[in-house]
Motif scaffolding. Structure first.
Motif, PDB file in Angstrom:
ATOM      1  N   GLY A  80       0.832  -1.241   0.092  1.00  0.00           N
ATOM      2  CA  GLY A  80       0.020   0.015  -0.046  1.00  0.00           C
ATOM      3  C   GLY A  80       0.829   1.329   0.026  1.00  0.00           C
ATOM      4  O   GLY A  80       0.378   2.295   0.565  1.00  0.00           O
ATOM      5  N   ILE A  81       2.043   1.074  -0.627  1.00  0.00           N
ATOM      6  CA  ILE A  81       2.854   2.414  -0.771  1.00  0.00           C
ATOM      7  C   ILE A  81       3.139   2.570  -2.272  1.00  0.00           C
ATOM      8  O   ILE A  81       2.945   1.858  -3.034  1.00  0.00           O
ATOM      9  CB  ILE A  81       4.209   2.096   0.082  1.00  0.00           C
ATOM     10  N   SER A  82       3.701   3.603  -2.403  1.00  0.00           N
ATOM     11  CA  SER A  82       4.087   4.021  -4.057  1.00  0.00           C
ATOM     12  C   SER A  82       5.172   3.221  -4.850  1.00  0.00           C
ATOM     13  O   SER A  82       6.069   2.769  -3.757  1.00  0.00           O
ATOM     14  CB  SER A  82       4.387   5.712  -4.189  1.00  0.00           C
ATOM     15  N   TYR A  83       5.318   3.020  -5.967  1.00  0.00           N
ATOM     16  CA  TYR A  83       6.156   2.272  -6.559  1.00  0.00           C
ATOM     17  C   TYR A  83       7.436   3.002  -6.375  1.00  0.00           C
ATOM     18  O   TYR A  83       8.468   2.475  -6.372  1.00  0.00           O
ATOM     19  CB  TYR A  83       5.549   1.987  -8.095  1.00  0.00           C
ATOM     20  N   ASP A  84       7.331   4.191  -6.412  1.00  0.00           N
ATOM     21  CA  ASP A  84       8.611   5.229  -6.539  1.00  0.00           C
ATOM     22  C   ASP A  84       9.354   4.979  -5.040  1.00  0.00           C
ATOM     23  O   ASP A  84      10.516   4.924  -4.870  1.00  0.00           O
ATOM     24  CB  ASP A  84       8.400   6.439  -6.699  1.00  0.00           C
ATOM     25  N   ASP A  85       8.437   4.724  -4.060  1.00  0.00           N
ATOM     26  CA  ASP A  85       8.991   4.493  -2.863  1.00  0.00           C
ATOM     27  C   ASP A  85       9.746   2.910  -2.610  1.00  0.00           C
ATOM     28  O   ASP A  85      10.820   3.173  -2.238  1.00  0.00           O
ATOM     29  CB  ASP A  85       8.220   4.499  -1.634  1.00  0.00           C
ATOM     30  N   ILE A  86       9.144   2.153  -3.156  1.00  0.00           N
ATOM     31  CA  ILE A  86       9.771   0.825  -3.202  1.00  0.00           C
ATOM     32  C   ILE A  86      11.176   0.808  -4.214  1.00  0.00           C
ATOM     33  O   ILE A  86      12.153   0.405  -3.707  1.00  0.00           O
ATOM     34  CB  ILE A  86       8.763  -0.433  -3.981  1.00  0.00           C
ATOM     35  N   CYS A  87      10.987   1.486  -5.137  1.00  0.00           N
ATOM     36  CA  CYS A  87      12.223   1.692  -6.047  1.00  0.00           C
ATOM     37  C   CYS A  87      13.500   2.281  -5.049  1.00  0.00           C
ATOM     38  O   CYS A  87      14.732   1.813  -5.160  1.00  0.00           O
ATOM     39  CB  CYS A  87      12.143   2.356  -7.440  1.00  0.00           C
ATOM     40  N   LYS A  88      13.043   3.312  -4.620  1.00  0.00           N
ATOM     41  CA  LYS A  88      14.044   4.139  -3.851  1.00  0.00           C
ATOM     42  C   LYS A  88      14.537   3.427  -2.573  1.00  0.00           C
ATOM     43  O   LYS A  88      15.817   3.374  -2.597  1.00  0.00           O
ATOM     44  CB  LYS A  88      13.346   5.434  -3.153  1.00  0.00           C
ATOM     45  N   LYS A  89      13.855   2.462  -1.963  1.00  0.00           N
ATOM     46  CA  LYS A  89      14.150   1.895  -0.856  1.00  0.00           C
ATOM     47  C   LYS A  89      15.004   0.729  -1.074  1.00  0.00           C
ATOM     48  O   LYS A  89      16.226   0.390  -0.315  1.00  0.00           O
ATOM     49  CB  LYS A  89      13.265   1.661   0.290  1.00  0.00           C
ATOM     50  N   THR A  90      14.322   0.130  -2.001  1.00  0.00           N
ATOM     51  CA  THR A  90      15.240  -1.124  -2.295  1.00  0.00           C
ATOM     52  C   THR A  90      16.575  -1.227  -3.015  1.00  0.00           C
ATOM     53  O   THR A  90      17.525  -1.707  -3.027  1.00  0.00           O
ATOM     54  CB  THR A  90      14.326  -2.174  -3.347  1.00  0.00           C
ATOM     55  N   THR A  91      16.621  -0.053  -3.999  1.00  0.00           N
ATOM     56  CA  THR A  91      17.956   0.557  -4.362  1.00  0.00           C
ATOM     57  C   THR A  91      18.976   0.860  -3.634  1.00  0.00           C
ATOM     58  O   THR A  91      19.982   0.559  -3.241  1.00  0.00           O
ATOM     59  CB  THR A  91      17.882   1.592  -5.481  1.00  0.00           C
ATOM     60  N   GLU A  92      18.474   1.756  -2.355  1.00  0.00           N
ATOM     61  CA  GLU A  92      19.165   2.165  -1.205  1.00  0.00           C
ATOM     62  C   GLU A  92      19.778   1.034  -0.493  1.00  0.00           C
ATOM     63  O   GLU A  92      20.917   0.973  -0.078  1.00  0.00           O
ATOM     64  CB  GLU A  92      18.487   3.208  -0.453  1.00  0.00           C
ATOM     65  N   ASN A  93      18.765   0.047  -0.226  1.00  0.00           N
ATOM     66  CA  ASN A  93      19.435  -1.076   0.360  1.00  0.00           C
ATOM     67  C   ASN A  93      20.275  -1.916  -0.276  1.00  0.00           C
ATOM     68  O   ASN A  93      21.321  -2.249   0.495  1.00  0.00           O
ATOM     69  CB  ASN A  93      17.986  -2.144   0.612  1.00  0.00           C
ATOM     70  N   ALA A  94      20.294  -2.061  -1.625  1.00  0.00           N
ATOM     71  CA  ALA A  94      21.337  -2.819  -2.381  1.00  0.00           C
ATOM     72  C   ALA A  94      22.731  -2.177  -2.386  1.00  0.00           C
ATOM     73  O   ALA A  94      23.722  -2.909  -2.215  1.00  0.00           O
ATOM     74  CB  ALA A  94      20.527  -3.040  -3.791  1.00  0.00           C
ATOM     75  N   LEU A  95      22.638  -0.851  -2.614  1.00  0.00           N
ATOM     76  CA  LEU A  95      23.669  -0.078  -2.521  1.00  0.00           C
ATOM     77  C   LEU A  95      24.822  -0.187  -1.269  1.00  0.00           C
ATOM     78  O   LEU A  95      25.875  -0.384  -1.328  1.00  0.00           O
ATOM     79  CB  LEU A  95      23.497   1.260  -3.147  1.00  0.00           C
ATOM     80  N   ARG A  96      23.900  -0.115  -0.348  1.00  0.00           N
ATOM     81  CA  ARG A  96      24.411  -0.278   1.174  1.00  0.00           C
ATOM     82  C   ARG A  96      25.068  -1.681   1.211  1.00  0.00           C
ATOM     83  O   ARG A  96      26.062  -1.822   1.936  1.00  0.00           O
ATOM     84  CB  ARG A  96      23.309   0.124   2.293  1.00  0.00           C
ATOM     85  N   LEU A  97      24.391  -2.556   1.026  1.00  0.00           N
ATOM     86  CA  LEU A  97      24.493  -4.028   1.178  1.00  0.00           C
ATOM     87  C   LEU A  97      25.760  -4.361   0.415  1.00  0.00           C
ATOM     88  O   LEU A  97      26.932  -4.964   1.059  1.00  0.00           O
ATOM     89  CB  LEU A  97      23.625  -4.967   0.879  1.00  0.00           C
ATOM     90  N   PHE A  98      25.934  -3.932  -0.601  1.00  0.00           N
ATOM     91  CA  PHE A  98      27.266  -4.222  -1.565  1.00  0.00           C
ATOM     92  C   PHE A  98      28.463  -3.162  -1.371  1.00  0.00           C
ATOM     93  O   PHE A  98      29.266  -3.499  -2.195  1.00  0.00           O
ATOM     94  CB  PHE A  98      26.496  -4.396  -3.212  1.00  0.00           C
ATOM     95  N   GLN A  99      28.002  -2.148  -0.863  1.00  0.00           N
ATOM     96  CA  GLN A  99      29.066  -1.145  -0.371  1.00  0.00           C
ATOM     97  C   GLN A  99      29.450  -0.430  -1.901  1.00  0.00           C
ATOM     98  O   GLN A  99      30.570  -0.319  -2.146  1.00  0.00           O
ATOM     99  CB  GLN A  99      30.224  -1.615  -0.015  1.00  0.00           C
ATOM    100  N   ILE A 100      28.296  -0.320  -2.605  1.00  0.00           N
ATOM    101  CA  ILE A 100      28.428   0.706  -4.045  1.00  0.00           C
ATOM    102  C   ILE A 100      28.289   2.037  -3.783  1.00  0.00           C
ATOM    103  O   ILE A 100      27.399   2.455  -3.356  1.00  0.00           O
ATOM    104  CB  ILE A 100      27.800   0.080  -4.835  1.00  0.00           C
ATOM    105  N   SER A 101      29.326   2.739  -4.003  1.00  0.00           N
ATOM    106  CA  SER A 101      29.144   4.339  -3.726  1.00  0.00           C
ATOM    107  C   SER A 101      28.660   5.075  -5.332  1.00  0.00           C
ATOM    108  O   SER A 101      28.762   4.376  -6.320  1.00  0.00           O
ATOM    109  CB  SER A 101      30.410   5.051  -3.527  1.00  0.00           C
ATOM    110  N   THR A 102      27.995   5.907  -5.133  1.00  0.00           N
ATOM    111  CA  THR A 102      27.243   6.373  -6.295  1.00  0.00           C
ATOM    112  C   THR A 102      27.866   7.941  -6.604  1.00  0.00           C
ATOM    113  O   THR A 102      28.471   8.495  -5.757  1.00  0.00           O
ATOM    114  CB  THR A 102      25.731   6.490  -6.135  1.00  0.00           C
TER     115      THR A 102
END
Length: 256
Positions: A234-256
């Motif tokens: 029940g949240i926006s698609y944009d929120d899912i995109c933003k959070k899951t991408t942030e999570n992956a970048l953090r886990l894999f220690q990828i700097s943007t």
């Protein structure tokens, strides 16, 4: 912007049109991918693809189905590849009790060795689990896998195990099955996992989401996974995109 955390662009199914498939993903909003290599055949092309694209990365490990084939030299090879600048995780590894190619005791031994390697090189691990949840959790605890954490890849198990995984520093990754009408477990998990520990994936070319179920999967379809999770939560698609991408970048220690 999306991050497909588990894709097999190195699979034979993409030999004829790999670049076109990757372009479709980028055009759909998939900015990042991790291509997973899991044996002698698939590891080299995983790294080659990652080298060709700035925002594509690789994971290297040994699949439990083929655990019986892994040698000491293979483990040393994986360790040497872990220092490659585009390699961000060790795996996929784990246990698979559905297929009977590799005896369970050998799968467990190979699993433990890869966890130990990941701790040695300080990299997260990617877990493959098929019909082996209790044993996987036990081994992760015994090997103190929480030290590096990682991903429960294509999670398709009960909600009751989610907290144990979270407590061991693991993220929960959901793929195509969350869109299947006859798959209640991923839907329940999608609603329960804390948003800051959720990831999305395709596992392409396998497990294509609805309405492409049964066809070749591809990373562009991770959008369908994200859309379904957004609907379930029940949240926006944009929120899912933003959070899951942030999570992956953090886990894999990828700097943007």
């Amino acid at each position: 912007m999306l991050f497909d955390t588990h894709v097999h662009m190195n699979a034979r199914q993409f030999m004829e049109d790999r670049d076109e498939v990757i372009k479709r993903a980028f055009d759909t909003g998939v900015k990042y991918m991790v291509v997973v290599g899991f044996d002698r055949e698939t590891i080299p092309p995983a790294i080659e693809i990652a080298e060709q694209y700035e925002t594509i990365y690789a994971a290297v490990g040994w699949h439990p189905v083929d655990a019986i084939d892994m040698t000491v030299e293979d483990l040393k090879w994986i360790e040497s590849l872990s220092s490659h600048p585009k390699v961000v995780a060790i795996g996929e590894m784990g246990l698979d009790y559905h297929w009977d190619k590799s005896p369970h005791h050998i799968q467990k031994e190979v699993f433990r060795k890869q966890i130990q390697l990941a701790k040695k090189v300080n990299m997260p691990i990617i877990i493959h689990n098929r019909d082996a949840t209790e044993d996987i959790i036990q081994i992760l605890k015994e090997e103190n896998a929480a030290e590096v954490g990682g991903i429960m890849h294509c999670y398709n198990d009960s909600v009751k195990y989610v907290q144990e995984c979270l407590d061991m520093n693991f993220y929960i990754s959901l793929g195509g099955p969350v869109t299947f009408k006859n798959a209640p477990l991923p839907k329940e998990v999608a609603q329960e996992v804390p948003l800051d520990r959720l990831l999305v994936e395709t596992d392409a070319p396998y497990l294509a989401p609805h309405p492409n179920r049964g066809k070749r999967n591809e990373p562009a379809y991770v959008k369908l996974v994200a859309e379904k999770i957004a609907e379930l939560r029940g949240i926006s698609y944009d929120d899912i995109c933003k959070k899951t991408t942030e999570n992956a970048l953090r886990l894999f220690q990828i700097s943007t």
